[in-house]
Design a protein around this motif. Sequence first.
Motif, PDB file in Angstrom:
ATOM      1  N   SER A 193       0.846  -1.193   0.000  1.00 38.34           N
ATOM      2  CA  SER A 193       0.000   0.000   0.000  1.00 38.34           C
ATOM      3  C   SER A 193       0.881   1.243   0.000  1.00 38.34           C
ATOM      4  O   SER A 193       1.992   1.234   0.545  1.00 38.34           O
ATOM      5  CB  SER A 193      -0.909   0.001   1.238  1.00 38.34           C
ATOM      6  OG  SER A 193      -1.470   1.268   1.468  1.00 38.34           O
ATOM      7  N   LYS A 194       0.399   2.321  -0.590  1.00 43.64           N
ATOM      8  CA  LYS A 194       1.150   3.578  -0.593  1.00 43.64           C
ATOM      9  C   LYS A 194       1.017   4.327   0.722  1.00 43.64           C
ATOM     10  O   LYS A 194       1.857   5.162   1.049  1.00 43.64           O
ATOM     11  CB  LYS A 194       0.666   4.460  -1.746  1.00 43.64           C
ATOM     12  CG  LYS A 194       0.988   3.915  -3.131  1.00 43.64           C
ATOM     13  CD  LYS A 194       0.510   4.873  -4.217  1.00 43.64           C
ATOM     14  CE  LYS A 194       0.846   4.335  -5.602  1.00 43.64           C
ATOM     15  NZ  LYS A 194       0.381   5.257  -6.685  1.00 43.64           N
ATOM     16  N   SER A 195      -0.016   4.016   1.499  1.00 43.19           N
ATOM     17  CA  SER A 195      -0.278   4.783   2.715  1.00 43.19           C
ATOM     18  C   SER A 195       0.087   4.056   3.998  1.00 43.19           C
ATOM     19  O   SER A 195       0.212   4.680   5.048  1.00 43.19           O
ATOM     20  CB  SER A 195      -1.771   5.170   2.772  1.00 43.19           C
ATOM     21  OG  SER A 195      -2.589   4.010   2.764  1.00 43.19           O
TER      22      SER A 195
END
Length: 320
Positions: A74-76
């Motif tokens: 995930s990017k977050s």
Amino acid sequence: MILVTQGHEKGVGLEVFLKAILLAPSSWLPQITLFAHKQTVAKHLLALGLPLEVTNDGVILPSGILRCAWIKPSKSLPLSTVIMEETLLSCELVSSPILLTLPTTKDDLRNPAKPKQKLLGHTEYLRARFAAPDLGMFFTADDLNVLLVTDHLPLKNVPTEITPKLLRKKVALSLKALHSLEPDIHRVLVAGLNPHAGEAGLLGSEEKRLSSALEKLRIDFPKHTISGFHPGDTILNQRESTRDLLVYMQHDQGLAPFKSLKGTLGANITLGLPFLRLSVDHGTAFALYGKNKADYRGAYYCLRKAVAYRERILGKDSSH
């Protein structure tokens, strides 16, 4: 089903797990699913010099297939958090799940709703995730059982944090959970908070303040022998059996003797969840990452323990 999280991608968790699973009986494989990042597993196999095929379904071993649920980053959120969340969702979908977590770092476990909020470890993560502040941290080895009343807490906060209510709830919750998991535990020894268990008040009055909790526990669990308070430095010698449960007031009071005696050959177990959670009793050991030197015996012990617990939960013979 035993659901395993890969832990930190640059820790030794995957290394010790893969070494352990290669030595595991083939009968264990159908019970296990690894939740991991596909490329990370392939990278670990390469570093270990294991020419095993990674497929869309898992890893092909000489003894069968290790089923894997491949998780995308995930990017977050850190990968450890993403994998934990996916694994916990799967725990809700299977019958009698057992969660086995491999080590990650404290800054890699985040609150998914607040990605910048870091948690202190898997236990704190699970306490927040399930709104269960009284989860017990239990450590077990073949001949030693330890329960911590407080765990990841600054030492200066321990005396005020431990109340008769907390002590009673933590021990009661743990004994109820251990009834089916460790049925041979019948004797409980509780350590004092102060040196020499307070020396009759000369070194502190906390033991007197907490004594009502032990009285109520003896009423609540009449089949158990519950004694205390014992000096923390000699309580280990007060055991009558290797199956006795030693209750220590804080993290280092209990884990210093446990890890000194058992090293990595133990399991960290979270008690009080809707399912059973185990972990190896060591960390990521970043200095050993990629060197093929990590000791896998703790991971094998945890796998063996998870299989035995699963059989007990399902009412099968786990005497082996």
